[in-house]
Write a protein that holds these residues in place. Structure first.
Motif, mmCIF file in Angstrom:
data_model
loop_
_atom_site.group_PDB
_atom_site.id
_atom_site.type_symbol
_atom_site.label_atom_id
_atom_site.label_comp_id
_atom_site.label_asym_id
_atom_site.label_seq_id
_atom_site.Cartn_x
_atom_site.Cartn_y
_atom_site.Cartn_z
ATOM 1 N N ASP A 7 0.852 -1.189 0.000
ATOM 2 C CA ASP A 7 0.000 0.000 0.000
ATOM 3 C C ASP A 7 0.885 1.237 0.000
ATOM 4 O O ASP A 7 1.961 1.242 0.611
ATOM 5 N N CYS A 8 0.404 2.271 -0.663
ATOM 6 C CA CYS A 8 1.242 3.457 -0.867
ATOM 7 C C CYS A 8 0.632 4.753 -0.356
ATOM 8 O O CYS A 8 1.302 5.791 -0.350
ATOM 9 N N SER A 9 -0.629 4.729 0.043
ATOM 10 C CA SER A 9 -1.247 5.963 0.517
ATOM 11 C C SER A 9 -0.836 6.239 1.960
ATOM 12 O O SER A 9 -0.767 5.331 2.782
ATOM 13 N N ALA A 10 -0.613 7.520 2.251
ATOM 14 C CA ALA A 10 -0.310 7.928 3.628
ATOM 15 C C ALA A 10 -1.597 8.122 4.423
ATOM 16 O O ALA A 10 -1.550 8.300 5.646
ATOM 17 N N ARG A 11 -2.743 8.092 3.728
ATOM 18 C CA ARG A 11 -4.005 8.405 4.398
ATOM 19 C C ARG A 11 -4.588 7.176 5.094
ATOM 20 O O ARG A 11 -4.641 6.090 4.526
ATOM 21 N N ALA A 12 -5.083 7.400 6.314
ATOM 22 C CA ALA A 12 -5.685 6.297 7.065
ATOM 23 C C ALA A 12 -6.971 5.815 6.394
ATOM 24 O O ALA A 12 -7.252 4.620 6.371
ATOM 25 N N HIS A 13 -7.761 6.752 5.856
ATOM 26 C CA HIS A 13 -9.036 6.379 5.234
ATOM 27 C C HIS A 13 -8.921 6.393 3.707
ATOM 28 O O HIS A 13 -9.812 6.849 3.009
ATOM 29 N N SER A 14 -7.840 5.855 3.256
ATOM 30 C CA SER A 14 -7.517 5.886 1.834
ATOM 31 C C SER A 14 -8.420 4.973 1.012
ATOM 32 O O SER A 14 -8.764 3.865 1.419
ATOM 33 N N MET A 94 -2.985 8.128 -7.249
ATOM 34 C CA MET A 94 -2.301 8.876 -8.304
ATOM 35 C C MET A 94 -1.842 10.190 -7.689
ATOM 36 O O MET A 94 -2.630 10.879 -7.044
ATOM 37 N N HIS A 95 -0.579 10.495 -7.853
ATOM 38 C CA HIS A 95 -0.045 11.776 -7.390
ATOM 39 C C HIS A 95 0.581 12.499 -8.578
ATOM 40 O O HIS A 95 1.559 12.013 -9.162
ATOM 41 N N VAL A 133 -0.199 -9.287 -11.241
ATOM 42 C CA VAL A 133 -0.074 -8.100 -10.375
ATOM 43 C C VAL A 133 -1.383 -7.317 -10.460
ATOM 44 O O VAL A 133 -1.809 -6.942 -11.555
ATOM 45 N N PHE A 134 -2.023 -7.113 -9.329
ATOM 46 C CA PHE A 134 -3.266 -6.340 -9.261
ATOM 47 C C PHE A 134 -2.905 -4.948 -8.744
ATOM 48 O O PHE A 134 -2.339 -4.822 -7.662
ATOM 49 N N VAL A 135 -3.223 -3.927 -9.536
ATOM 50 C CA VAL A 135 -2.908 -2.549 -9.133
ATOM 51 C C VAL A 135 -4.216 -1.805 -8.897
ATOM 52 O O VAL A 135 -5.011 -1.624 -9.825
ATOM 53 N N ALA A 136 -4.448 -1.403 -7.656
ATOM 54 C CA ALA A 136 -5.663 -0.674 -7.282
ATOM 55 C C ALA A 136 -5.307 0.800 -7.161
ATOM 56 O O ALA A 136 -4.590 1.201 -6.245
ATOM 57 N N VAL A 137 -5.781 1.597 -8.103
ATOM 58 C CA VAL A 137 -5.420 3.022 -8.161
ATOM 59 C C VAL A 137 -6.597 3.885 -7.748
ATOM 60 O O VAL A 137 -7.715 3.686 -8.228
#
Ligand SMILES: Cc1cc2nc3c(=O)[nH]c(=O)nc-3n(C[C@H](O)[C@H](O)[C@H](O)COP(=O)(O)O)c2cc1C
Length: 153
Positions: A7-14, A94-95, A133-137
């Motif tokens: 996981d790559c999001s810094a957000r808790a409720h991502s 996405m950033h 590879v499953f990528v969830a964006v």
């Protein structure tokens, strides 16, 4: 069966975390015995490519004479996790129209000349076995159709 869950999001409720968790739950339903290896890049970022690693990658001779053993240790560990995985699940926001820097830092450690790819006269060739590879964006905008780079709403 090994699953590497990133996981790559810094957000808790991502949103991307929720999506990747849903994919993982589905895979575990299909493969209840699977072992999950976790890489939470959003909450525990890895180091970006530093002096030792970047210098070692410059040439095979530089790699052989890596300035200290730590230079490629993280890269070895992350590539090892990938090689051991039968399935990979990546949740990422996405950033600025690309991946967040924490995921780019991971990519820079696992895409390594002479280890995970080779440069040949026919171009670059991957050295790792193919695997799903499953990528969830998650993104703020909607990107779809033949030209997904063009935001549609
Ligand atoms: C630094 C930053 C850059 C972003 N850049 C984009 C972008 O280029 N395109 C887009 O559609 N959304 C962009 N967003 C919005 C996020 O992709 C969106 O909020 C997404 O839900 C974040 O994923 P998360 O919910 O898993 O944290 C950006 C958000 C941040 C914080």
């Amino acid at each position: 069966m090994n699953i590497l869950h990133i996981d790559c999001s810094a957000r808790a409720h991502s949103h991307s975390r929720q999506l990747s968790a849903g994919i993982l739950a589905h895979l575990l339903h299909l493969h209840p015995q699977a072992r999950v290896v976790r890489r939470d890049l959003g909450h525990q970022p890895i180091a970006h490519a530093g002096d030792g690693y970047a210098t070692a990658l410059a040439s095979p001779a530089a790699m052989a004479a890596a300035p200290h053993p730590d230079a490629v240790r993280l890269s070895d560990k992350l590539i090892g996790e990938l090689e051991a995985a039968d399935l990979v699940v990546i949740g990422t926001p996405m950033h600025n129209f690309t991946v967040p820097s924490v995921l780019k830092a991971w990519i820079d450690q696992i895409v390594r000349i002479g280890r995970s790819f080779a440069a040949t006269s026919e171009g670059k060739q991957g050295l790792l076995a193919d695997r799903p590879v499953f990528v969830a964006v998650a993104s703020g905008g909607v990107y779809s159709g033949e030209r997904p780079a063009n935001r549609t709403s």
